[in-house]
Scaffold this motif. Structure first.
Motif, PDB file in Angstrom:
ATOM      1  N   ILE A 101       0.953   0.854   6.593  1.00 47.96           N
ATOM      2  CA  ILE A 101       0.403   0.178   5.407  1.00 47.96           C
ATOM      3  C   ILE A 101      -0.992   0.731   5.087  1.00 47.96           C
ATOM      4  O   ILE A 101      -1.329   0.992   3.927  1.00 47.96           O
ATOM      5  CB  ILE A 101       0.349  -1.353   5.638  1.00 47.96           C
ATOM      6  N   ALA A 102      -1.798   0.930   6.136  1.00 48.53           N
ATOM      7  CA  ALA A 102      -3.165   1.437   5.919  1.00 48.53           C
ATOM      8  C   ALA A 102      -3.137   2.834   5.307  1.00 48.53           C
ATOM      9  O   ALA A 102      -3.936   3.146   4.409  1.00 48.53           O
ATOM     10  CB  ALA A 102      -3.921   1.451   7.245  1.00 48.53           C
ATOM     11  N   VAL A 103      -2.217   3.673   5.767  1.00 47.16           N
ATOM     12  CA  VAL A 103      -2.106   5.023   5.194  1.00 47.16           C
ATOM     13  C   VAL A 103      -1.685   4.922   3.725  1.00 47.16           C
ATOM     14  O   VAL A 103      -2.238   5.623   2.851  1.00 47.16           O
ATOM     15  CB  VAL A 103      -1.101   5.880   6.009  1.00 47.16           C
ATOM     16  N   ALA A 104      -0.736   4.037   3.442  1.00 42.76           N
ATOM     17  CA  ALA A 104      -0.275   3.856   2.047  1.00 42.76           C
ATOM     18  C   ALA A 104      -1.435   3.393   1.166  1.00 42.76           C
ATOM     19  O   ALA A 104      -1.617   3.894   0.038  1.00 42.76           O
ATOM     20  CB  ALA A 104       0.867   2.845   2.008  1.00 42.76           C
ATOM     21  N   VAL A 105      -2.228   2.462   1.664  1.00 40.80           N
ATOM     22  CA  VAL A 105      -3.364   1.939   0.880  1.00 40.80           C
ATOM     23  C   VAL A 105      -4.411   3.029   0.663  1.00 40.80           C
ATOM     24  O   VAL A 105      -4.982   3.164  -0.428  1.00 40.80           O
ATOM     25  CB  VAL A 105      -3.980   0.701   1.580  1.00 40.80           C
TER      26      VAL A 105
END
Lengths: 168, 445
Positions: free
Chosen positions: B358-362
């Motif tokens: 999720i952090a990479v996507a954000v």
């Protein structure tokens, strides 16, 4: 001649108990020479120079504010150019830099005051106490000047430290 | 608490400095490789000029300024989260505060490079500094770009001092623990801190003042960056909501980057006992909250654009969602508004792999979000005759990737030279919890 009792403890819990025992006996002026890394037995309740820190930071902030006003107003008046139809001394526009420099100077003054006051504060603890303390030990420094022998003995008896020594 | 226990904490928290795994070297070499790639592209740009980029008239701000705004955002949340956790006396701060503060300083140092790169003739960047030039001209103090210089330089100074001040007790300890070149360096940096009660009182008071100074400064710096855009009359930029929108976006992207960095430190150095799942749970909740705020802001911007009756404004927003850059817009919506919704589930919040994804996507979403609002406004401004699309060139993208390499390289070097967690706070927290357990009559094995 300070005439201090230095009690060295193996850990913070023992030092804490000794500090409580001294407080119960009404012994004041006890200082703690607990080396880094963490403040366990701090806050012996004594007044100290830390109260000045807030004022020094405030002075720093006001210095920054004054510097920002001087920089912008003096240079703008000196240049005298009208840009974008705004007045030469445009206080609304100047507000941002005034704020930034206020905070910058407050922070810098705060750090400088901390460094200076720390150097002064640590000199109050007897060098003998600081030299005895290692990273894993904590020392209580009890001022004995003017204390009667009987009370001195009571103080010594109330402390169960790894090492006790009276240093001049 | 026994001495042996204290030594164990020291050993664990110092692991990032004392042990070097193959993962660290792999990460560092990758980061150095990306930095070298960016450096090469920049060198080519210096020789050939800005013509090697895709910048054109009217899109004179592109991926380089996008990367600048992105890293300013990343820098925002580290100090903010650390200072807030400090004021709330959260025990979670000990493990993540130092890395977050380090991330802040490194991100803003990275961000500061990009306006200098973007101006093309980088050696003239000092023109923006407040001094009278040879033509007897001062920088224009009424320009948001000049405010930016002051805001960023103040923020990088205060953030660095905030990071440094928090490390002083650790440096005092480490100056007795480490050998080699670090020993005299740490001794010098520790300012002679010996840990007496007076020094600790001074430290805590001074640190609290610093936290109080750095909080409004963090909010101001991203507000000022937003005003680089909002103070213009360009459609899509001229909006009163820009400052809080940027601040929320900055916290959002910064938390995502903090999750990436902390998960790396945790896995790379077996820090499970200190960087716990609870930390990621907290960061996930913050990520979710800021994601919802961002979604609300996106919706508000569209609503206002169509409601206010400005054709140029409405056209820019219609074009963002349906025009040449529609794929960027929908990527941003998915990454920033849809994907973080998974954090509503506790299982996701407490899964390190899921949170990393999720952090990479954000992070991807936030870089493209900056790209979207910068480029679409310039490419689709008031005059239809002037409309022109922009695509970054390969060399331009290399310079942007170099920024990410530079950022990760500095972070990896930082945790190698300095402890990535606060030793003093970790010990204090563990001692406090041990004391509480003892006083409550809990018997530990």
């Amino acid at each position: 001649m300070r005439d201090e009792l230095v009690a060295v403890f193996a850990g913070p819990d023992e030092a804490h108990r000794a500090l409580d025992a001294l407080r119960e006996q009404g012994i004041g002026g006890v200082r703690v020479a607990s080396p880094a890394p963490f403040p366990v037995v701090h806050m012996t309740g004594q007044p100290g120079p830390w109260r000045a820190l807030g004022w020094i930071a405030l002075v720093g902030g006001l210095t920054g504010l004054g510097s920002a006003i001087a920089l912008q107003v003096i240079t703008s008046v000196h240049l005298g150019l009208v840009v974008g139809g705004k007045p030469i001394v445009a206080w609304t526009s100047f507000g941002v830099i005034m704020f930034e420099l206020t905070m910058l100077f407050a922070g810098c003054f705060n750090l400088a005051a901390f460094a200076l006051l720390s150097a002064i504060a640590r000199r109050r603890v007897a060098r003998a106490a600081r030299d005895q303390v290692t990273c894993d030990r904590i020392a209580l420094v009890v001022p004995l000047a003017g204390v009667e022998d009987e009370i001195r003995k009571a103080i010594r008896d109330s402390i169960t430290a790894a090492a006790l020594e009276v240093v001049p | 608490m026994s001495d042996a226990k204290l030594s164990q904490i020291e050993r664990d928290t110092l692991a990032t400095m004392s042990s070097t795994s193959w993962r660290y070297w792999l990460g560092l070499l990758t980061a150095i490789g990306l930095t070298a790639l960016g450096g090469w592209a920049y060198w080519v740009m210096l020789h050939r000029g800005l013509g090697i980029t895709g910048l054109n008239e009217p899109v004179m701000w592109g991926s380089l300024i996008t990367t600048f705004v992105f890293f300013i955002g990343v820098s925002h949340s580290g100090t903010l989260v650390s200072a807030i956790l400090f004021f709330t006396r959260s025990p979670l701060r000990a493990a993540i505060g130092r890395s977050a503060e380090g991330m802040t300083v490194i991100a803003i140092l990275t961000a500061g490079l990009y306006p200098i790169i973007h101006i093309g003739r980088s050696w003239l960047f000092f023109f923006v500094l407040p001094y009278p030039s040879q033509r007897q001209l001062w920088p224009n103090f009424r320009s948001p770009l000049t405010w930016d210089v002051f805001a960023i330089s103040s923020y990088v100074t205060v953030s660095s001092l905030f990071l440094y001040m928090g490390m002083i007790p650790d440096l005092a300890l480490l100056s007795r623990r480490v050998g080699g070149w670090r020993r005299p360096l740490f001794k010098l940096l520790s300012l002679g801190f010996s840990g007496t009660d007076s020094e600790w009182c001074l430290f805590e008071k001074a640190y609290a003042i610093f936290a109080g100074v750095v909080l409004p400064l963090a909010v101001s710096v991203h507000s000022v960056v937003s005003w680089d855009f909002a103070m213009s009359v360009m459609p899509g930029w001229h909006s009163a909501i820009f400052a809080p929108y940027f601040v929320a976006g900055a916290i959002f992207s910064g938390i995502a980057m903090a999750i990436i960095l902390l998960s790396g430190v945790r896995r790379g150095y077996s820090m499970q006992a200190y960087i716990k799942v609870d930390h990621f749970d907290l960061l996930a909740k913050l990520l979710l909250a800021t994601s919802v705020i961002m979604t609300f802001v996106y919706a508000t911007e569209f609503f206002m654009a169509f409601y206010r009756g400005s054709n140029a404004e409405a056209e820019v927003f219609r074009w963002r969602a349906t025009g040449s850059y529609a794929w960027v817009f929908w990527l941003v919506v998915v990454c920033n508004s849809v994907v973080p919704l998974a954090c509503f589930w506790s299982r996701v919040r407490r899964s390190l792999t899921a949170m990393l994804a999720i952090a990479v996507a954000v992070t991807i979403g936030m870089w493209f979000e900056r790209f979207l609002f910068i480029v679409t406004t310039l490419a689709h401004n008031f005059d239809p005759q002037n409309w022109h699309n922009y695509s970054p060139t390969f060399l331009e993208l290399c310079i942007c990737l170099g920024g990410f390499g530079w950022f990760f390289m500095l972070f990896l070097l930082f945790i190698k030279v300095f402890p990535s967690m606060s030793i003093a706070e970790t010990m204090q927290g563990q001692h406090a919890s041990a004391s509480t357990s003892t006083s409550e009559g809990v018997v530990h094995a």
